[in-house]
Design an enzyme around this catalytic site. Sequence first.
Site: not given
Ligand SMILES: NC(=O)c1ccc[n+]([C@@H]2O[C@H](COP(=O)([O-])OP(=O)(O)OC[C@H]3O[C@@H](n4cnc5c(N)ncnc54)[C@H](O)[C@@H]3O)[C@@H](O)[C@H]2O)c1
Length: 308
Positions: A72, A138, A142
Amino acid sequence: MTVLVTGCGGFIGHGVAGALHAAGRDVLGYDLADPPEGRPGWPIVHGDLADAHLLHATLRQHAVRRVLHLGAASGPMVMRDNPAGLFALNIGGTLNLLEASRQAGVERFVFLSSNAAYGPDAGEPISEQTPLLASEPYGASKVAGEALLRAYHWRFGLDTVALRVGVGYGPRRRTDSEPRELLHNALVGRPTIYPWGIGYRRLWTYLDDIVSAILAALDAPAAAIRQPLRAYNIAGPEFAPLDALAAIVRDLVPGADIRLGDGWNPADVRRGPVVLEAARGDLGWVPKVGVREGLQRYCAWLRADLGA
Ligand SMILES: NC(=O)c1ccc[n+]([C@@H]2O[C@H](COP(=O)([O-])OP(=O)(O)OC[C@H]3O[C@@H](n4cnc5c(N)ncnc54)[C@H](O)[C@@H]3O)[C@@H](O)[C@H]2O)c1
């Protein structure tokens, strides 16, 4: 039984895929490319979440039975100036994967939602019954993702779970994050100066607690998942202010130059603490890593990473 992890090259996806691989589970990653540090020990399909055909083929060819959807635009600060692109990725990508999962007979679909889904008017404390009044694109993406999950569950019987996660911090996070900035600047001898921060509280959630919550949601028996919401708050054990984190960083890196002003980060919405009882009761999950321990572990990882 193959577990598909989308976003497996990212901060949380890499942690989850690594934990599954280490536990001897059959894990398959799906991401645009290999993680920056190179190909990990588990197989990855390079693909876009926009590519519905590749998603269908991947789930069928690899007999995927469980899906962890983490790929995402991963925070309000990502794609901030491109809401249409963000919705296409976060909502369109989730829809493509849900549809592929329905057709492939997937048995559990776990979606990483976010505390941002509640928005600034949630009141406190925030339980899963609190209305989802997201203010940012964002957070809205969700809310929409959760609505899609619900439709696929009620209409097609897909077994879905959404996790509304707090602010993640820990190894390999690359998007903006105060804990990383504080620690990284301290380790390289740079000052950190925010005109805000004293009293600015967030749901700091260490990577290992997020990973354990995802694994609990992956494996919880179908009967344990609470109806009708099928969504759980996930956050660290402390709702600490940034000045408390700064004090810990000064202990960990003597001489760290951190200067904070008063108050909330003007770029962030105000939100209160969350209730974690549902995840404890249904998934058997509780957060274990407080901010001192989390920052200690993260600092050790950053030191090693900077030295490498
Ligand atoms: N990190 C946080 O604090 C947090 C908090 C709440 C929710 N989330 C959710 O958890 C999930 C993971 O977050 P994260 O921090 O690991 O994110 P991140 O940005 O580190 O990783 C996201 C990954 O998604 C991949 N991606 C992006 N666009 C893509 C596409 N079009 N096709 C295929 N892959 C694609 C990216 O290459 C990346 O590896 C997300 O859904 C995020 O919204 C994260």
